[in-house]
Design an enzyme around this catalytic site. Structure first.
Site, PDB file in Angstrom:
ATOM      1  CB  SER A 136      50.828  12.283   5.592  1.00 27.68           C
ATOM      2  OG  SER A 136      51.511  13.514   5.617  1.00 27.68           O
ATOM      3  CE  LYS A 162      49.374  15.453   7.277  1.00 30.81           C
ATOM      4  NZ  LYS A 162      49.203  15.240   8.744  1.00 30.81           N
ATOM      5  CE  LYS A 164      53.089  16.904   6.372  1.00 28.47           C
ATOM      6  NZ  LYS A 164      52.857  17.242   7.762  1.00 28.47           N
ATOM      7  CG  ASP A 189      50.095  19.263   8.359  1.00 26.68           C
ATOM      8  OD1 ASP A 189      50.531  18.235   8.903  1.00 26.68           O
ATOM      9  OD2 ASP A 189      50.058  20.374   8.926  1.00 26.68           O
ATOM     10  CD  GLU A 214      47.516  18.101  10.177  1.00 29.09           C
ATOM     11  OE1 GLU A 214      47.318  17.515   9.092  1.00 29.09           O
ATOM     12  OE2 GLU A 214      48.224  17.635  11.081  1.00 29.09           O
ATOM     13  CG  ASP A 239      49.570  18.109  14.387  1.00 30.60           C
ATOM     14  OD1 ASP A 239      50.139  17.650  13.378  1.00 30.60           O
ATOM     15  OD2 ASP A 239      49.907  17.794  15.540  1.00 30.60           O
ATOM     16  CE  LYS A 263      50.721  14.325  14.224  1.00 34.86           C
ATOM     17  NZ  LYS A 263      51.849  15.157  13.727  1.00 34.86           N
ATOM     18  N   GLY A 291      49.999  10.960  12.346  1.00 35.09           N
ATOM     19  CA  GLY A 291      51.165  10.077  12.388  1.00 35.09           C
ATOM     20  C   GLY A 291      52.434  10.861  12.678  1.00 35.09           C
TER      21      GLY A 291
END
Ligand SMILES: O=C(O)CCC(=O)C1=CC=C[C@@H](O)[C@@H]1C(=O)O
Ligand SMILES: [Mg+2]
Length: 368
Positions: A136, A162, A164, A189, A214, A239, A263, A291
């Protein structure tokens, strides 16, 4: 096993690089370690994956310290338990506070597996000896820096990238990534940065062949995600909307999301994580392990849960060296061309380096 002693450590660790998401930037991790000690003096370790500020979830490091000190640790001290699943009954009177519950429960799972002489992977019913892992990457002001970061992780062989996104740093950024990397397995995400009013922006991401988007909408939401999923070709991954088995059951029923980022902390521990895994497996909903910028202790727990069969997508459990100049476990978590070999030593499979923990501990309390 009898839990005779519990140690609580508040640990501060500086990450190699700041990590920026749609809700903020973190450079120092301030989290908790929980050590449970049985009548033989054997230890089990868990990590409370809070941050200093409640930006991702309502819990934060100080709140979890208090939750553990005032309620959760006293509910477990000097109790005789056969199996970690029994902690559900001790914790049930107390609402939410899942990250705090997960840290204590995870430590008991580690101790339980060590006493059984098996790895945590085996104790959880894991079926893999190695796992594919992704990585990520945080938001960068400069697109060239982000592209260089991606190139570095692609060169290291990570199985999925991944990135952001947030309003203003989304469609054009993804377009530039795809211009450079047309074929890499890529996901985005949003950390709840959008609303249904942004549906056109989110639909504009469909041509980028993302594995998933995400958590585009509000934490806790299932209804608007279901409406959005009807508009998107790209699967939605949930998430911050998934805090329990019941949330997953409703998300599946409503088609709010087609992939689950599991998670362990967010769902309240490994016992709940296993139940959610089995529900997703029955419903053919793929999962991966997210994570929380963990130290090696939390990373070890993530590795163990990822060994279960329905964790079919690469998760965020990158190598220790991705975050830390020196981790607090030995050996450190390493990844070789995107593949992580699961340790088969008893418990979490890594030794906690007590000297390294001590150097980074800013507050400690022993409970007997
Ligand atoms: O630990 C990792 O490498 C994953 C980091 C990561 O993507 C996240 C960590 C914590 C909260 C969020 O910022 C984000 C996530 O939503 O998955
Ligand atoms: Mg996320």
């Amino acid at each position: 096993m009898k839990i005779n002693e519990i140690n609580l450590y508040k640990v501060k660790m500086r990450m190699k690089n700041p990590f920026t998401t749609s809700f903020g930037t973190e450079h120092d991790r301030l989290f908790l370690l929980v050590e449970v000690i049985d009548e033989k003096g054997q230890s089990g370790w868990g990590e409370c994956v809070t941050s200093e500020r409640p930006l991702y979830i309502e819990e934060f490091t100080e709140s979890s310290w208090l939750m553990l000190k005032k309620f959760l640790i006293p509910s477990l001290l000097r109790k005789d338990i056969e199996h970690p699943d029994e902690l559900q009954a001790f914790f049930r009177p107390y609402k939410r506070n899942h990250l705090a519950k997960s840290a204590l429960e995870g430590a008991v799972w580690d101790l339980y597996a060590k006493r059984q002489g098996v790895s945590l992977t085996e104790a959880l019913g894991g079926v893999k000896s190695e796992i594919d892992v992704g990585v990520s990457l945080g938001i960068e002001d400069d697109i060239d820096q982000l592209l260089a970061n991606i190139q570095g992780k692609v060169d290291e062989g990570y199985k999925r990238i991944k990135v952001k996104i947030k309003p203003g740093k989304d469609v054009r950024v993804l377009e530039q990534i795809r211009e450079e990397f047309p074929d890499i397995p890529l996901m985005a995400d949003a950390n709840s940065a959008y609303t249904l009013e942004d549906v056109e922006t989110l639909k504009a991401m469909d041509p980028f062949n993302l594995m998933m988007i995400e958590q585009p909408l509000a934490a806790g939401d299932l209804i608007d995600h279901a409406k959005l999923q009807k508009e998107l070709k790209t699967p939605i991954c949930l998430d911050e909307s998934i805090h329990s088995y019941e949330d997953v059951r409703k998300a599946i029923e409503l088609d709010s999301g087609r992939i689950i980022n599991l998670k362990i902390g967010r769902v309240g521990g490994l016992t709940q994580a296993k139940k959610i895994h089995d529900l997703c497996e029955q419903a053919n909903v793929p999962m991966w392990c997210g994570g929380m910028l963990e130290s090696g202790v939390g990373r070890a727990h993530n590795i163990a849960i990822t060994s279960l069969a329905n964790f079919t997508l690469p998760g965020d459990t990158a190598a220790s060296a991705r975050y830390w100049d020196k981790d607090i476990i030995e050996p450190e978590v390493t990844v070789n061309q995107g593949v992580l070999t699961i340790p088969d030593a008893p418990g979490i499979g890594y030794e906690v380096n007590r000297d390294e923990v001590k150097k980074r501990t800013i507050q400690f309390e022993n409970f007997q």
